[in-house]
Design an enzyme around this catalytic site. Structure first.
Site, mmCIF file in Angstrom:
data_model
loop_
_atom_site.group_PDB
_atom_site.id
_atom_site.type_symbol
_atom_site.label_atom_id
_atom_site.label_comp_id
_atom_site.label_asym_id
_atom_site.label_seq_id
_atom_site.Cartn_x
_atom_site.Cartn_y
_atom_site.Cartn_z
ATOM 1 N N ARG A 1 -52.207 -2.962 61.064
ATOM 2 C CA ARG A 1 -53.620 -2.661 61.325
ATOM 3 C C ARG A 1 -54.372 -2.397 59.795
ATOM 4 O O ARG A 1 -55.302 -2.999 59.600
ATOM 5 C CB ARG A 1 -53.649 -1.289 62.226
ATOM 6 C CG ARG A 1 -53.632 -1.510 63.539
ATOM 7 C CD ARG A 1 -53.818 -0.266 64.406
ATOM 8 N NE ARG A 1 -53.965 -0.525 65.728
ATOM 9 C CZ ARG A 1 -53.829 0.253 66.740
ATOM 10 N NH1 ARG A 1 -54.105 1.512 66.486
ATOM 11 N NH2 ARG A 1 -53.850 -0.149 68.154
ATOM 12 N N TYR B 1 -58.009 -8.268 66.849
ATOM 13 C CA TYR B 1 -56.698 -8.134 67.195
ATOM 14 C C TYR B 1 -56.296 -6.863 66.657
ATOM 15 O O TYR B 1 -56.905 -6.176 65.743
ATOM 16 C CB TYR B 1 -55.971 -9.291 66.867
ATOM 17 C CG TYR B 1 -55.859 -10.161 65.650
ATOM 18 C CD1 TYR B 1 -56.079 -9.497 64.451
ATOM 19 C CD2 TYR B 1 -55.516 -11.333 65.412
ATOM 20 C CE1 TYR B 1 -56.153 -10.136 63.153
ATOM 21 C CE2 TYR B 1 -55.215 -11.887 64.222
ATOM 22 C CZ TYR B 1 -55.768 -11.509 63.041
ATOM 23 O OH TYR B 1 -55.823 -12.110 61.908
ATOM 24 N N GLU B 2 -54.859 -6.683 66.870
ATOM 25 C CA GLU B 2 -54.010 -5.316 66.504
ATOM 26 C C GLU B 2 -54.990 -4.026 66.966
ATOM 27 O O GLU B 2 -55.068 -3.077 66.267
ATOM 28 C CB GLU B 2 -53.905 -5.382 64.812
ATOM 29 C CG GLU B 2 -53.045 -6.447 64.527
ATOM 30 C CD GLU B 2 -51.606 -6.412 65.022
ATOM 31 O OE1 GLU B 2 -51.278 -5.285 65.388
ATOM 32 O OE2 GLU B 2 -50.927 -7.250 65.046
ATOM 33 N N GLY B 3 -55.407 -4.120 68.023
ATOM 34 C CA GLY B 3 -56.577 -3.170 68.673
ATOM 35 C C GLY B 3 -57.869 -3.461 68.264
ATOM 36 O O GLY B 3 -58.177 -3.537 67.139
ATOM 37 N N GLN C 1 -59.831 1.220 67.826
ATOM 38 C CA GLN C 1 -59.705 1.706 66.470
ATOM 39 C C GLN C 1 -60.430 3.158 66.320
ATOM 40 O O GLN C 1 -59.877 4.189 66.236
ATOM 41 C CB GLN C 1 -59.903 1.000 65.222
ATOM 42 C CG GLN C 1 -59.247 -0.406 65.250
ATOM 43 C CD GLN C 1 -57.600 -0.232 64.835
ATOM 44 O OE1 GLN C 1 -57.341 0.622 64.505
ATOM 45 N NE2 GLN C 1 -56.937 -1.106 65.643
#
Lengths: 592, 592
Positions: B296, B437-439, B444
């Site tokens: 992240r 992406y990555e959440g 977040q």
């Protein structure tokens, strides 16, 4: 997938933007509710069934330059032919040349649908409309006789040739040349770039409107003339003759609107392209502004159309895609992402931005119509100024919102949004040109601040502010709690807009030009969101007695736009009145 | 064109993000200023000369799936080979396995440069870093012995396999299967999508880290295990053996990062891919979070890197491109567009957003390092929580800024910005994945509000707020006018952040989960811009005695960010505490 939001379009025309006032003007007796409903309904059908499916095709199969001619995307020519045969190109044209003479408000409403269907496709008739207007207003009777009927019907299309490689926003630097031949025609030579639909295979002929300089022309913009330069000469009997000395030197490879060929055009590579003057010598800029002002509103409508489609697709996806569980969910397994508050926030933001763009674009079209139809000179002047005031706001705010909403649409789709096949990414790619062309949004802000605010000594903008104040008063008188903080936020925003406006007028009166320019962009946004919130509020109040299914989203949009966006008014006002100190204190090179 | 902003990077590490504190920790004696300068200088050279030229090549020649294998863009393999031979992949790895054991702060600084050079290229080592960390922290000594050295050197690369078609953000729904073979290995089967560098030709082997379920695993995320699944089996002597049952089912056609192959991976189509457990059975999520948290921050750094490059290119263009004349210009002819106040406003906004992203990302890396290096458990806990608090902010704010700055970069280029050859458009296309992406950034925000704010009963976030307050006090004590309204704007923003924070903590204490979720996105932005403004102010104060050429842009950035962006704090606070009422009152379907 696109479904024209017919009830929202009709509602905005009537209850928000003032269609009723148009219908009440003398000579508009035929503009009945039934006629309007029929036109909108047929347009919706065509946009949904015929144009919307072109959008991916054009993106994946861009218009191509083959042996000097542009070939459009598969299927485009057929749809264009059916579209013009349906009479759609002639909607607002002069009845003397086959037009239906309908108001701009209807034009904008149907163009919203065409653009939502495919912005790249719709650019072609958008440019033709501009050419028709320029020739109607400034062309000689010979030019009109030769070109107007076929341009009005859409049998031929038009283009707009301003930009040269070294002269984008600055027309002073324009170099294309025009030499009088002696028989009333001119030899045109020079290169033009970024010419939308500069060539294509959807019609037999293309009429280029080209800015160029006469040999003895004064320097700067006072030495520019406008010419009609046909791709094929037109014989006196209306048949097509020889090809003119106009060539396509290239087609750009762009971020978006792939279906719309953006051409580099060469005039006169082989001895000189022949053109005919539109309007007077050295007065081309006035003619061009006729095209450009309407084109600016038309670009705003592109932002609106894409926003509507991106919203619809994001909403559909969010109701379908299951991930996670809602708070307190009693379902078995995953819920649609539309239950999550953050997704609902995003959807509401997309919808309210779209509706703000619609309300402002339609209100601008209404002003244009009233400027033509109003019975006396004073009213004509008022509405003409109103149209002038709203045009840069409609262009810049709607196109900024178009980009924002398209980007939020990608976000709603998550990882799928980044995959081209989904279609969400195309909307962002397509929308991204709209804040740039027809004058960047920075230039719109400067136009608003430097040319439009000072109209009638500032009284035009003051009258707009008064109208928003009245809406705010109605909200405050009416609010039963369902509209949340709308009334107080609107009061505060109007006050901020008033302060910023008087600051701008004073700055200009004091000759503080750089200071005014430094605050132009936040000023336009402040004016845009305040007007937009006012128009959403007007729509909400007009829905007070409507069925709950219609009333609720309008109330939600108005209140949520006020509660989430309108709070920017105070910092925007500070920015307008404060930013110059920092901005004027440095040279850009110092940031390196 | 890219020039690594070395002095800004070094300054931010030292004067803003706290590198000095790291250097002072026991065992960090070798981390000298000279060493750091040498590393940054060499990285800059490699990024500028080797990686930056790959960016267009990868965009125009995407990675392709050919006969079941992915072929990367022309020249990429050579540059990758030189890059890993230069030791760059091993920067932060465990010295036991050939790593240099350097802190995260340096990792983030050089990855800013790699990403500015080419984000699509840099994704490959970004994923490898995650795999190294997961195996270092959770792998058995056998796994470490087999894979760590070559992953640390970059001779092999790693991937991260979470997503399945029906399970994007929701790992509860994950279906891939793992069956124990009996010899300590597992048969893995299932399909994974969106696998970055799932296959490529830059190295001999790829080690896939795959989440899957054991036969008797509990439902939900407590039944997920993590496995290492090599593309080629590794013999005991370290040589490569047979190919594993891992196939690439497809490569996505994406909006951006074309050089980075995004693969659909099939495990076990022909009997079962063999993998080895990382960590304990059913505890895969904990291992995955090790990768994910660092990933992240790494994604935040992608936003930063692209913002820096987009800014540099826009600045260079604006100093070169001539259009119009500046107010009161005495030059003959047109001036560079950089003289226009609206362009200067845009450039300043781009630069200050970039610097905010840099400061927050570096501060987050500093916290990660301190969590490892701090001498006692209490400090370790403090810094670990600080890293947890800053991670979602670094990821979401930096990637939102990356998209904004790239979009402004297009705008500065005008019509040329929309033409792909210019390169400005690619930055927007590349940057647009990072908020997803990555959440997603929405996730977040939820992580920040639901997991991070409640840490230590709210005292971690309160300590951060106190630190910003101290900076604000210093600004107020120090302001001689050059910092404009920075002090008062920062005071107001910290107060708004405090109010919003206490509201969030109280909402959760009262079980008002939906209300907290409804305000998560504006809360993250409020926290991010306030922290960002605080860090810009810290940088400005630290430059008080620096030469004017260094001091002036830092003063400008701090003041202008405060005067143009920080004013949002009040409406954001209102939004956090107010929006739930509207958002929770409707179902998304009512917007149709």
């Amino acid at each position: 997938m696109y479904r024209a939001p017919l009830s929202e379009i009709a509602f905005t025309l009537k209850e928000v933007a003032g269609l009723g006032q148009l219908q009440a003007q003398p000579g508009q007796e035929e503009l009945s509710d039934d006629l309007i409903e029929a036109i909108l309904g047929e347009a919706a059908k065509f946009a949904e069934e015929e144009i919307a499916p072109l959008n991916r095709v054009g993106d994946e199969n861009p218009a191509q330059l083959i042996n000097g001619s542009v070939k459009t995307s598969p299927g485009w020519k057929d749809v264009y032919t059916r579209w013009r045969e349906g009479g759609w190109n002639a909607l607002t044209g002069d009845p003397e040349f086959g037009g239906q003479g309908l108001p701009n408000m209807l034009h904008v409403a149907v163009f919203e649908m065409w653009n939502a269907g495919s912005m790249a496709f719709t650019l072609c008739p958008t440019l033709t409309t501009g050419a028709v207007e320029a020739i109607e207003k400034h062309g000689s009777s010979e030019l009109k006789a030769k070109y107007l009927e076929k341009l009005t019907s859409g049998e031929w299309t038009g283009t707009m040739n301003l930009t040269e490689p070294h002269a984008g926003s600055d027309l002073n630097a324009l170099r294309a040349k025009a030499e009088p031949v002696g028989d009333g025609s001119y030899k045109i030579s020079g290169q033009k770039i970024f010419i939308t639909y500069g060539d294509h295979d959807m019609t037999d002929n293309v009429i280029h409107l080209v800015l160029a300089r006469l040999p003895d022309a004064p320097a700067g913009t006072r030495g520019i003339s406008l010419f009609a330069v046909p791709k094929y000469f037109v014989n006196d009997d209306g048949s097509l003759g020889e090809k003119n000395d106009v060539t396509v030197a290239g087609v750009e490879h762009k971020l978006g609107i792939h279906g719309s060929p953006t051409c580099t055009m060469s005039y006169g590579d082989n001895g000189g392209a022949i053109g005919w003057l539109i309007g007077e010598e050295n007065r081309g800029l006035a003619c061009m502004f006729t095209m450009m002002n309407n084109a600016r509103l038309a670009v705003g409508v592109q932002g609106l159309g894409i926003a509507e489609r991106a919203f619809q697709e994001a909403l559909a996806y969010s109701l379908d895609r299951k991930q996670g569980r809602g708070v307190g969910s009693k379902t078995d397994g995953m819920d649609p992402i539309a239950v999550h508050p953050d997704i609902k926030r995003t959807l509401l933001s997309m919808k309210s931005q779209t509706q703000v763009a619609r309300a402002i674009c339609y209100a601008c079209a209404h002003a244009l119509d009233m400027a033509k139809l109003a019975p006396d000179a004073e009213q004509k002047k008022f509405w003409s100024e109103r149209a002038g005031l709203l045009t840069p706001i409609a262009k810049a705010l709607s196109t900024d919102f178009g980009v924002d909403v398209a980007s939020l649409g990608i976000q709603i789709h998550g990882g799928m949004g980044f995959i081209e096949e989904t279609g969400a990414a195309q909307h962002l790619r397509d929308a991204r040109i709209a804040p740039i062309y027809e004058g960047t949004n920075g230039i719109q802000s400067i136009d608003l601040v430097m040319r439009k605010l000072p109209m009638s000594g500032g009284d035009q903008v003051r009258s707009l502010i008064s109208e928003i104040k009245e809406i705010a008063s109605s909200v405050n008188a009416d609010n039963t709690g369902e509209l949340g903080d709308l009334g107080s936020k609107l009061d505060a925003a109007v006050a901020d807009l008033e302060t910023a406006t008087e600051w701008m007028l004073a700055a200009q009166a004091d000759g503080k030009v750089s200071e005014a320019l430094a605050g132009a962009t936040p000023y336009l946004r402040l004016a845009g969101i305040t007007l937009g919130a006012g128009l959403l509020a007007k729509g909400a109040l007009a829905s007070k007695s409507a069925p709950e299914a219609l009333k609720k989203p309008r109330y939600l949009m108005a209140r949520s736009f006020a509660e989430t966006v309108l709070g920017e008014s105070a910092p925007l006002k500070d920015d307008v009145t404060r930013a110059a100190e920092a901005i004027l204190a440095f040279d850009a090179a110092e940031l390196a």
